[in-house]
Every structure is written in C-alpha cells, then in structure tokens.
Write a protein that holds these residues in place. Structure first.
Motif, PDB file in Angstrom:
ATOM      1  N   VAL A 451       0.305   2.111   5.919  1.00  0.00           N
ATOM      2  CA  VAL A 451       1.129   1.405   6.899  1.00  0.00           C
ATOM      3  C   VAL A 451       0.620  -0.028   7.002  1.00  0.00           C
ATOM      4  O   VAL A 451      -0.568  -0.248   7.245  1.00  0.00           O
ATOM      5  CB  VAL A 451       1.059   2.081   8.281  1.00  0.00           C
ATOM      6  CG1 VAL A 451       1.933   1.332   9.286  1.00  0.00           C
ATOM      7  CG2 VAL A 451       1.477   3.541   8.190  1.00  0.00           C
ATOM      8  N   SER A 452       1.510  -0.982   6.801  1.00  0.00           N
ATOM      9  CA  SER A 452       1.152  -2.395   6.913  1.00  0.00           C
ATOM     10  C   SER A 452       2.004  -3.021   8.007  1.00  0.00           C
ATOM     11  O   SER A 452       3.218  -3.164   7.858  1.00  0.00           O
ATOM     12  CB  SER A 452       1.390  -3.116   5.577  1.00  0.00           C
ATOM     13  OG  SER A 452       1.078  -4.494   5.685  1.00  0.00           O
ATOM     14  N   ALA A 453       1.374  -3.378   9.130  1.00  0.00           N
ATOM     15  CA  ALA A 453       2.093  -3.868  10.301  1.00  0.00           C
ATOM     16  C   ALA A 453       1.723  -5.321  10.592  1.00  0.00           C
ATOM     17  O   ALA A 453       0.590  -5.743  10.368  1.00  0.00           O
ATOM     18  CB  ALA A 453       1.773  -2.997  11.520  1.00  0.00           C
ATOM     19  N   THR A 454       2.663  -6.076  11.123  1.00  0.00           N
ATOM     20  CA  THR A 454       2.402  -7.481  11.441  1.00  0.00           C
ATOM     21  C   THR A 454       1.290  -7.624  12.472  1.00  0.00           C
ATOM     22  O   THR A 454       0.419  -8.483  12.354  1.00  0.00           O
ATOM     23  CB  THR A 454       3.666  -8.151  11.999  1.00  0.00           C
ATOM     24  OG1 THR A 454       4.186  -7.341  13.052  1.00  0.00           O
ATOM     25  CG2 THR A 454       4.716  -8.329  10.922  1.00  0.00           C
ATOM     26  N   SER A 455       1.338  -6.778  13.503  1.00  0.00           N
ATOM     27  CA  SER A 455       0.401  -6.905  14.618  1.00  0.00           C
ATOM     28  C   SER A 455      -0.316  -5.591  14.913  1.00  0.00           C
ATOM     29  O   SER A 455      -0.931  -5.451  15.960  1.00  0.00           O
ATOM     30  CB  SER A 455       1.151  -7.370  15.866  1.00  0.00           C
ATOM     31  OG  SER A 455       2.180  -6.459  16.188  1.00  0.00           O
ATOM     32  N   GLY A 456      -0.212  -4.610  14.005  1.00  0.00           N
ATOM     33  CA  GLY A 456      -0.809  -3.299  14.228  1.00  0.00           C
ATOM     34  C   GLY A 456       0.228  -2.323  14.747  1.00  0.00           C
ATOM     35  O   GLY A 456       1.267  -2.735  15.250  1.00  0.00           O
ATOM     36  N   VAL A 457      -0.011  -1.054  14.523  1.00  0.00           N
ATOM     37  CA  VAL A 457      -1.224  -0.493  13.943  1.00  0.00           C
ATOM     38  C   VAL A 457      -1.016  -0.329  12.434  1.00  0.00           C
ATOM     39  O   VAL A 457      -0.077   0.342  12.012  1.00  0.00           O
ATOM     40  CB  VAL A 457      -1.540   0.874  14.572  1.00  0.00           C
ATOM     41  CG1 VAL A 457      -2.745   1.522  13.915  1.00  0.00           C
ATOM     42  CG2 VAL A 457      -1.737   0.748  16.069  1.00  0.00           C
ATOM     43  N   SER A 458      -1.872  -0.993  11.619  1.00  0.00           N
ATOM     44  CA  SER A 458      -1.906  -0.728  10.190  1.00  0.00           C
ATOM     45  C   SER A 458      -2.848   0.443   9.963  1.00  0.00           C
ATOM     46  O   SER A 458      -3.816   0.630  10.708  1.00  0.00           O
ATOM     47  CB  SER A 458      -2.397  -1.952   9.428  1.00  0.00           C
ATOM     48  OG  SER A 458      -1.539  -3.056   9.631  1.00  0.00           O
ATOM     49  N   ALA A 459      -2.575   1.243   8.912  1.00  0.00           N
ATOM     50  CA  ALA A 459      -3.388   2.443   8.711  1.00  0.00           C
ATOM     51  C   ALA A 459      -3.285   2.935   7.290  1.00  0.00           C
ATOM     52  O   ALA A 459      -2.315   2.646   6.581  1.00  0.00           O
ATOM     53  CB  ALA A 459      -2.949   3.552   9.673  1.00  0.00           C
ATOM     54  N   MET A 460      -4.299   3.681   6.895  1.00  0.00           N
ATOM     55  CA  MET A 460      -4.278   4.423   5.636  1.00  0.00           C
ATOM     56  C   MET A 460      -4.338   5.902   5.982  1.00  0.00           C
ATOM     57  O   MET A 460      -5.195   6.336   6.756  1.00  0.00           O
ATOM     58  CB  MET A 460      -5.445   4.001   4.748  1.00  0.00           C
ATOM     59  CG  MET A 460      -5.330   2.560   4.291  1.00  0.00           C
ATOM     60  SD  MET A 460      -6.426   2.161   2.922  1.00  0.00           S
ATOM     61  CE  MET A 460      -5.911   0.459   2.606  1.00  0.00           C
ATOM     62  N   ILE A 461      -3.401   6.652   5.404  1.00  0.00           N
ATOM     63  CA  ILE A 461      -3.210   8.057   5.758  1.00  0.00           C
ATOM     64  C   ILE A 461      -3.333   8.901   4.506  1.00  0.00           C
ATOM     65  O   ILE A 461      -2.675   8.634   3.493  1.00  0.00           O
ATOM     66  CB  ILE A 461      -1.827   8.265   6.410  1.00  0.00           C
ATOM     67  CG1 ILE A 461      -1.668   7.345   7.632  1.00  0.00           C
ATOM     68  CG2 ILE A 461      -1.627   9.718   6.807  1.00  0.00           C
ATOM     69  CD1 ILE A 461      -0.249   7.278   8.165  1.00  0.00           C
ATOM     70  N   ALA A 462      -4.160   9.929   4.566  1.00  0.00           N
ATOM     71  CA  ALA A 462      -4.335  10.844   3.439  1.00  0.00           C
ATOM     72  C   ALA A 462      -3.128  11.778   3.343  1.00  0.00           C
ATOM     73  O   ALA A 462      -2.356  11.918   4.307  1.00  0.00           O
ATOM     74  CB  ALA A 462      -5.620  11.648   3.623  1.00  0.00           C
ATOM     75  N   PRO A 463      -2.940  12.452   2.196  1.00  0.00           N
ATOM     76  CA  PRO A 463      -1.785  13.356   2.039  1.00  0.00           C
ATOM     77  C   PRO A 463      -1.777  14.548   2.993  1.00  0.00           C
ATOM     78  O   PRO A 463      -0.769  15.252   3.055  1.00  0.00           O
ATOM     79  CB  PRO A 463      -1.900  13.814   0.579  1.00  0.00           C
ATOM     80  CG  PRO A 463      -2.646  12.724  -0.105  1.00  0.00           C
ATOM     81  CD  PRO A 463      -3.639  12.237   0.902  1.00  0.00           C
TER      82      PRO A 463
END
Length: 535
Positions: A451-463
């Motif tokens: 997830v790439s967000a301008t102001s959050g929340v950005s995240a990396m999520i496992a399968p």
C-alpha cells in the motif's frame, strides 16, 4: 344474543387491555435498544480496532431482535441495525466535506446503506421459520451486499461484513470463496448463536443444529489456515514506497496539487540519498501513491531525474491530462532511462469526486460541481508489466470491489500494489478501513500487497494478511522491503464471481420457499379457525 357490557365491567376490561399493551411496548423498546447496540458493536469490529470477533456477536444480537418479527418489523429493525453501524463507520465523510456541507451527505449515504440491511432484516423474517433458519438468514444478509456494490451511483461496498475480518478465524476462508464466503461465515455464526441462546431450555437434540451453525464456520476457518502459504514462488522483489505527505485540509486538497508533487519529489530525493549511502537497499520497484502529481502526456524532466536518481522503475500515481483529452486517474510505469511508458487507468471512479452523476441535480447540493470535470474511466484490467513482474495496480477505492484485483490476478499478476490518496479524509479511521480490505485481498489472492499512500497509512502486507511494515498518518516516510512473488491460483480465484452468484441464488430460493411456507401456514391457521367456529 351478546351479553351487554356493564359499567362495572368496563374498567376491568380497560385494565386487561393496559396489561396487554404494556409488555408489548416494553418488548418493542428492548428489541430496539438491542438492535441499535448490536449495530454499534458491529461497527466496533472494524479497523483500526482488532476486534474481529465482535462481528458474529453483533449478528447474534440482531438475530435475537428479529426473533418472532414479521416483515415490517424486520425492515425497521434491520434499518436501525444498519444505521447504528454506518453512522459511526462513515463519519470520515465529515472530515472530507467539512462544515460547509453540513451532515446531509453523511446522513444520506448512511441511511441508503442501512436501507439494504433493512431489506435484509425484512427478508430474514420470511426464512426464519424454515429448517436451518440461521443459514437462510445469513444468505439473505450477504445477498444484500451484492446490489449495493452496483447501486446507487456505481455502488458503495464499504462496510461489507468481510471487511471487518482482516485477521482472526474467518479470514482464511477468503482463499476459498473471497469476501462473500467470509461474510457468510461470520453472519451464520452469529445467527447460529442467537438460535442456540433461544433453545437453551429445550431438549438437547434441538441444540445440535444451532450449535453447528455457530461453531462450524469458526472451525472451518481455523482448519483452512494451514493452507495459507506465504513463501515466494517466482522470486522476490525489493519494493520501496514514497509517502510524501499532504496538508490535512480535507476538500481543499483540490487546490494542493503542486504541494503534493513537491512533497513527493522531496521524499524521493531523501530516499535516493539513503539508497546511495547504503542506509536502504537498492529497490527493484518504487511506488508513488495515487494522484501524487499531474501528468500532461509530455516530457517531465524533473520527474525523469527523480526516477533516475532512484535507479529503479517507478509506478507513478498521476492525474493524467492529455492535450485536448479527458483526464484520467492513472498509474504510469516510469523507467529510469526511457521515462513514461504503459499506464493503467482507474475503472471504478468515485461519484462526486471523479465524476458527477446527475449533474443538474447535484448542483443544488454540491457547490463545487462547476469546478469538477468528469474523469474518463479505464476499461483494461488493473495489471502492468514493471521490473520484470506482472503487478496488479487497483487504485484506492477499487480495492473494495472484488472484480478489480481478481481480474488482475487472472491476468497473471504476482504482486498487488495499492496506490491511494487518503489525505482527503483527515486523521480518521478511513485509511485503516481501507488497509483492512487490502489485508483481505492478500489472503483472497495469495499475493503480497504493498500500500502506497500520500499521507499514510502505507504498508507492506504478507500473503497471509500480516502487516510486516507500516507508516503513520500525515508524515513523510518511505518503506523498503522484500516481498514474495507468487503464482498460486486460489480456489477463490478459480471460482471467481460464482461464489457470490451461488450465495445470492440460494438466498433468493430461500425467500421464495419462505413465502410459500408462510402462505401454507396462514391457510392452515385459517382452516383451523373455521373448523373451531363450526364446532
């Protein structure tokens, strides 16, 4: 000849009538309070709270309130249940629109979505007397989620039952039947518990069916967890996100395009410096969030240089404005050497933000209609070839729609990337609600999600839906990490929309059977009454 009513008998009759009315009124009020409380408990099961287990309890309370009700009662209680859930769930609309709009858009949308649960409550009363009633009732509730992804104005899937389950026992079922099956399992468990509670004083054999309805969905979810794999099948990719941040100004963000671009260029420069210094690993792919810049279909030397400094292909979220053409919300593959290339255009546009339906009517209530031009929706699947990988790129709102990610995975996507711009909604729960949807999609498709967000929340999520890294809201930050590339096709992917169609068909069949059963019951009751009168 009827006996005359004496004066002395009238007060006694009035007293008996008052005694009949009082418990009825008290029971109605208690059911209403139980329904409203259950709806609010359902809201509490949604992110950012990790209280997924509250959802079946909420439907247990709703099931108790529906017990013995008729059609119109079910409609009313279902509407109250939905309103108690949607009003707090969608309060972020107020952060978006601000005080100038007042509460009317928020109230209208909440009431519209609650009406679907009202219809569900009404139809539940038709199937509640059938054998296996909890299953039929659960089918009906989940079936109401399908039309509200279509109507009004292209639908609004926010608040689906499955989106309350980004973790916990039921989530694994997403790999088998996607969001519809997860939602069905949750509601079945809740209605099963309601039926079990109403039969506790009866003989033991009558408890078997409701106990099974309560426990089997939970046990099925737990049994499916060992099948959820996370290992790389097609190698790994080092992915970086650029979160440049944005001003927290709600709707006024419309006028902050230059600020968004400047912020993301600055954060890209910071990330490039960290990469050169060895503080961050060299990425294979960099992701800018949704509409982080404007793109006009011509050379952009500044962005070219920023991508070249990063040294990796970059997915750039942009408002694409070709000369003389209609604007689109796109993700562009930007190569460090050759510049912009292929792009994906958002298919599922947001009404009143990316297009204005019924513009002549909207002008009465929407003061910025004249400044809002309709974007052109895309028609191709949300998948792009970048960094030697097929990448799914649903944009923001599209993560709520089943078909967008599913079509991309069907077209060979090994990784899901979600660029989004949630700065519109302030420091509300909206970003976390969307993140929960991304976690469900990870399990549904057996893919890592970034997830790439301008102001959050950005995240990396496992399968398996686990968040391995994330940022805070309204901060400038970057994430860099390795994600697995996977080729597995889940049963959910193979079944596609047929799971949903099957559940909806079963619900319609149950309603038709319930209607026939109700007619036969009323006819038999009328026959008994006539027979008694004849005697």
């Amino acid at each position: 000849m009827a006996a005359p009513v004496t004066a002395s008998g009238a007060p006694a009759r009035e007293k008996r009538n008052r005694e009949r009315i009082r418990p009825s009124w008290r029971g109605w009020l208690l059911r209403l309070l139980l329904t409203a409380a259950s709806g609010y408990v359902f809201y509490l099961s949604f992110a950012p709270r990790p209280l997924w287990w509250l959802a079946p309890l909420a439907f247990a309370g709703f099931g108790l309130a529906l017990r013995g009700r008729r059609l119109w009662g079910g409609l009313g209680y279902g509407f109250v249940f939905g309103l108690a859930m949607y009003l707090p769930l969608l309060i972020w609309l107020q952060d978006f629109l601000g005080a100038d709009f007042g509460p009317w858009p928020w109230l209208a949308l909440s009431a519209t979505l609650a009406a679907y649960l009202g219809v569900g409550g009404a139809l539940c009363t038709l199937v509640a007397r059938l054998p296996g009633a909890p299953a039929w009732m659960a089918l009906v509730i989940i079936a109401t989620e399908t039309p509200r992804t279509w109507w009004p104005l292209g639908g609004f899937p926010w608040g689906r039952v499955a989106f309350s389950q980004p973790e916990g026992a039921f989530l694994s079922l997403a790999s088998i039947g996607g969001a519809p099956l997860v939602g069905f399992a949750v509601v079945l468990s809740g209605f099963g518990l309601a039926a079990l509670l109403t039969r506790l004083n009866r003989q033991r054999h009558t408890l078997i069916a409701p106990a099974a309805a309560t426990l089997v969905p939970v046990l099925a979810g737990l049994a499916a967890w060992p099948t959820i794999a996370t290992a790389a099948e097609g190698g790994t990719l080092t992915v970086a996100t650029v979160q440049g941040n944005a001003p927290n100004v709600g709707l006024a963000l419309l006028n902050e395009s230059a600020t968004l671009r400047t912020n993301h260029l600055r954060q890209s420069e910071q990330l490039a410096a960290e990469i050169r210094a060895g503080a961050q690993p060299e990425p294979d792919l960099v992701i800018w969030p949704e509409t982080a810049t404007d793109s006009f279909g011509r050379a952009d030397p500044v962005l070219n240089q920023a991508v070249a400094d990063l040294g990796a292909p970059t997915l750039v979220g942009a408002r694409f404005r070709p000369p003389g053409g209609q604007a689109q919300n796109v993700e562009i593959v930007w190569d460090p050497q050759t510049g912009p290339g292929a792009r994906y255009a958002k298919q599922q546009l947001v009404p009143f933000a990316e297009f204005v339906p019924a513009r002549a009517i909207a002008e009465w209530v929407t003061p910025f209609v004249d400044d809002t031009s309709d974007m052109l929706p895309g028609s191709a699947p949300s998948v792009l070839d970048v960094a030697g990988t097929r990448v799914a790129t649903p944009i923001c709102y599209e993560i709520a729609y089943d078909y967008v990610s599913r079509d991309a995975v069907d077209n060979g996507a090994q990784l899901i990337v979600l660029p989004t711009n949630n700065a519109w909604f302030g420091k509300s729960e909206m970003s976390y609600q969307q993140l929960a949807m991304a976690r469900l999609r990870a399990v549904e498709h057996s893919r890592a999600v970034v997830v790439s967000a301008t102001s959050g929340v950005s995240a990396m999520i496992a399968p398996d839906g686990t968040i391995t890294a994330s940022t805070s809201e309204f901060t400038a930050a970057s994430l860099v990490g390795r994600v697995p590339l996977r080729d597995t096709t889940t049963l959910s992917d193979r079944l596609g929309a047929w799971t949903e169609y099957g559940l909806v068909s079963a619900a319609l069949a149950g309603v038709l059977i319930g209607l026939g059963y109700g007619r036969r019951t009323r006819r038999a009751s009328a026959d008994d009454t006539r027979a008694t009168g004849a005697e």
